[in-house]
Scaffold this active site. Structure first.
Site, short mmCIF file in Angstrom:
data_model
loop_
_atom_site.label_atom_id
_atom_site.label_comp_id
_atom_site.label_asym_id
_atom_site.label_seq_id
_atom_site.Cartn_x
_atom_site.Cartn_y
_atom_site.Cartn_z
N SER A 20 -44.45 49.97 -8.12
CA SER A 20 -43.11 49.64 -7.62
C SER A 20 -42.91 48.12 -7.67
O SER A 20 -43.82 47.37 -8.01
CB SER A 20 -42.94 50.17 -6.20
OG SER A 20 -43.02 51.58 -6.18
N HIS A 37 -40.32 46.91 -9.48
CA HIS A 37 -39.57 46.66 -10.71
C HIS A 37 -38.18 47.30 -10.67
O HIS A 37 -37.55 47.46 -11.71
CB HIS A 37 -40.34 47.22 -11.91
CG HIS A 37 -41.74 46.72 -12.03
ND1 HIS A 37 -42.03 45.38 -12.15
CD2 HIS A 37 -42.94 47.36 -12.03
CE1 HIS A 37 -43.34 45.23 -12.22
NE2 HIS A 37 -43.92 46.41 -12.14
N HIS A 71 -45.71 41.00 -13.32
CA HIS A 71 -46.56 41.14 -12.13
C HIS A 71 -47.10 39.78 -11.71
O HIS A 71 -48.20 39.68 -11.20
CB HIS A 71 -47.73 42.09 -12.43
CG HIS A 71 -47.32 43.42 -12.95
ND1 HIS A 71 -47.36 43.74 -14.29
CD2 HIS A 71 -46.83 44.51 -12.32
CE1 HIS A 71 -46.94 44.98 -14.46
NE2 HIS A 71 -46.60 45.47 -13.28
N ASP A 103 -20.27 25.74 2.49
CA ASP A 103 -20.90 26.57 1.47
C ASP A 103 -21.64 25.76 0.40
O ASP A 103 -22.09 26.31 -0.60
CB ASP A 103 -19.87 27.47 0.80
CG ASP A 103 -18.66 26.70 0.30
OD1 ASP A 103 -18.72 25.45 0.28
OD2 ASP A 103 -17.65 27.34 -0.06
N CYS A 127 -18.92 21.30 -1.81
CA CYS A 127 -17.87 20.28 -1.67
C CYS A 127 -18.17 19.03 -2.48
O CYS A 127 -17.29 18.49 -3.15
CB CYS A 127 -17.69 19.93 -0.19
SG CYS A 127 -16.31 18.80 0.12
N SER A 158 -10.34 23.02 -1.89
CA SER A 158 -10.17 21.57 -2.00
C SER A 158 -9.27 21.21 -3.17
O SER A 158 -8.39 20.36 -3.06
CB SER A 158 -11.53 20.88 -2.16
OG SER A 158 -12.31 21.04 -1.01
N PRO A 162 -17.53 17.60 5.45
CA PRO A 162 -17.70 17.03 4.11
C PRO A 162 -16.38 16.72 3.42
O PRO A 162 -16.27 15.73 2.69
CB PRO A 162 -18.50 18.10 3.36
CG PRO A 162 -18.35 19.34 4.16
CD PRO A 162 -18.17 18.92 5.58
N GLY A 163 -15.36 17.56 3.62
CA GLY A 163 -14.06 17.30 3.00
C GLY A 163 -13.43 16.04 3.58
O GLY A 163 -12.85 15.22 2.84
#
Length: 589
Positions: free
Chosen positions: A56, A58, A225, A420, A423, A467, A575-576
């Site tokens: 398993s 894969h 693997h 997120d 920016c 933005s 940040p903006g």
């Protein structure tokens, strides 16, 4: 470094619980927990059964391909470990039928031995010793013929195409010999090469602070693997540089250690392309890989009959991909099926969650819509407005763009905490777009209204997202304000002030954010509202407002969805808002 955290109850029960979850998804399936076999609950005993399996980890291989039109059963071992012969024998017994069984395994020693032992035990005890046939698939081209020695090529994602073709042929009622000979031929015509950005992490194993690969390094030819590859490349190449290297491993006839497939390079080679996600690559990047590999195949004059892309054979959460080619037979070749026959088997419907939708057509040679003709900007009835000093205007604009690029890492850092994470790159893309327009002579300071319209379009197209929309709306409104308040041929400080006030008012009709809101509105509003005190004072007010966002509760924008305790702890500015501060401060000499 690969992600080393996992969501599970226990590593010892993960495989069984996952298979039970698969059965909840696919109502065709039954599950034998003692042997970890997933199989079709209802089968036509007059048709050949196709059974496969292996370790398993894969997924969706192998159990995800059990269903009408593909596999009849899959026997699943623990993660990266072959099931034992008793498990396999149970799987064979569960799908026993009148037409016989084809057992398909990847070329790994454990799989070959355990599935082979079960097959021989079954043949010894069966009334018909020929009721089962055994096929080992090895499609890896990374390991050369000398190094591979007697063990042969490893089995990689190409085996899934063997499952698909054999399963479709069995569903049509072909006998065991026909299914076997076709599957054997197809297996002999597949080449696969893998690429990894990092190794995967196995649930239940110790974590490590050390990465297998450097941050600027990739590995070519790795196994599924965690086996190391045959080549490491740094820095990470662009896809357009990587694609030719990968296809050389599969297609080159000059490399006698490989040359596993008889490509002729005469413009008549016809292939099926499979791009497989090894588990941790984004769909966005996979699409780029498909484009790069397809483009390189076209450069080599190869005919692409089908393109198949998705997640078929993974290595848990490995960030990487593999490329497989099936070299289709030419007219006159000695093969059990023609190219058209093989394609029809690939195109046949498979009712399994693992097999992704695939077009049954040759890829479009051209699918790009011609660019729309640019509409000339309408001339102002009041004529053009020039900057008071066009050179100074361009210099200020250039400083602002460079400042944004220089501050991208810090803005990105802020956004990874407060949003997120995009920016900084978004603002940098906008700055680079504006500089491109300056360098192309489309922004010169001789027509300020036209220049601002160009900037608005750059914000829309180069930045995108929230933005980009906000900047574009503001700049479009600023152009309208300049036009409405123009009183001569040269823009004055008074015209700028009135136009900026109008632009902010227009922007407010499209966003509910009002200061203090912890958004770019905070410094922008502070700047516009304090223009009466002079430009330097207005910029200082904007900078103070941006700094103050560290202590403001988020009411709108990206930070409104972030845990407020995290923002309080980190005391990171929006940040903006910081981007607006950087731009305005750079405009001052």
């Amino acid at each position: 470094m690969s992600l080393q955290k996992h969501l599970l109850n226990s590593s010892s029960t993960l495989v069984s619980e996952s298979l039970q979850g698969l059965c909840a998804v696919n109502d065709q399936l039954a599950y034998d927990p003692s042997s970890q076999v997933v199989y079709k609950a209802k089968r036509d005993a007059t048709k050949v059964s196709i059974i496969c399996g292996g370790g398993s980890g894969h997924e969706p291989s192998h159990a995800g391909f059990v269903g009408e039109g593909m596999l009849t059963a899959a026997v699943c071992g623990n993660v990266f470990a072959s099931p034992n012969a008793s498990q396999v024998r149970r799987g064979i017994d569960l799908v026993e039928n009148d037409a016989g069984t084809l057992i398909v395994v990847k070329n790994y020693t454990g799989d070959v031995l355990n599935f082979g032992l079960a097959k021989e035990q079954y043949a010894a005890e069966s009334k018909n010793p020929n009721a089962a046939k055994f096929l080992v698939v090895g499609d890896d081209v990374a390991v050369g013929k000398t190094q591979g020695g007697i063990v042969g090529r490893r089995g990689l994602a190409g085996v899934v195409l063997v499952y698909k073709i054999a399963g479709a042929l069995a569903a049509r009622g072909a006998n065991l010999d026909e299914v076997y000979s076709t599957a054997e031929y197809v297996a002999s015509r597949i080449g696969t090469i893998g690429v990894g950005l990092e190794h995967c992490h196995v649930p239940g194993t110790a974590t490590s602070s050390e990465a297998h690969l450097a941050a600027d390094e990739i590995e070519i030819g790795l196994g599924i693997h965690n086996e190391s590859g045959i080549k490491r490349v740094k820095p990470v190449p662009q896809l357009k540089e990587l694609a030719p290297q990968l296809l050389d491993f599969i297609m080159s006839q000059e490399d006698k250690e490989r040359a596993f497939l008889p490509f002729k390079g005469d413009g008549e080679d016809e292939v099926v392309l499979l791009v497989n996600n090894l588990g941790g690559l984004s769909e966005l990047e996979v699409g780029g890989v498909v484009n790069a590999i397809s483009g390189e195949l076209k450069n080599r004059k190869s005919k692409i009959a089908r393109v198949i892309s998705g997640t078929f054979m993974t290595s848990l959460n490995m960030p990487g991909f593999s490329v497989s080619l099936v070299l289709l037979p030419r007219a006159g070749d000695k093969s059990p099926k023609s190219a058209a026959d093989i394609l029809s088997l690939l195109d046949a419907k498979a009712e399994t969650p693992g097999w992704k939708w695939t077009s049954s057509k040759v890829p479009n040679a051209s699918f790009t819509t011609p660019p729309a003709a640019e509409k000339p900007a309408a001339a102002s009835s009041k004529g053009r407005l020039a900057a008071a000093d066009p050179k100074a205007f361009i210099a200020a604009l250039t400083r602002a763009c460079k400042a944004v690029a220089e501050n991208e890492p810090e803005i990105t850092r802020m956004d990874t905490i407060a949003g997120d994470g995009d920016c900084g790159l978004t603002l940098k893309a906008g700055a680079e777009g504006v500089m491109s327009e300056v360098e192309s002579g489309n922004i010169k300071g001789a027509d300020i209204i036209g220049d601002v319209v160009v900037i608005a379009k750059v914000a829309e197209k180069a930045m995108g997202g929230t933005s980009g929309a906000l900047y574009s709306i503001f700049m479009s409104a600023l152009a309208q304000g300049l036009k409405a308040n123009a009183t001569g041929d040269v823009v004055t400080d008074d015209i700028w002030k009135k136009a900026l006030v109008d632009a902010l008012a227009k922007l407010y009709t499209y966003t509910r954010a009002r200061p203090p809101s912890r958004t770019l509105i905070d410094p922008l509003a502070a700047f516009v509202e304090n223009l009466g005190q002079g430009f330097p004072a207005a910029v200082k007010s904007a900078a103070d407002a941006a700094e103050h966002t560290k202590d403001v509760e988020a009411k709108a924008g990206r930070s409104a969805y972030v845990d407020s305790t995290l923002l309080t702890k980190e005391r990171v500015a929006d940040p903006g808002a910081w981007g607006v501060k950087v731009i305005l401060q750079a405009l001052i000499l």
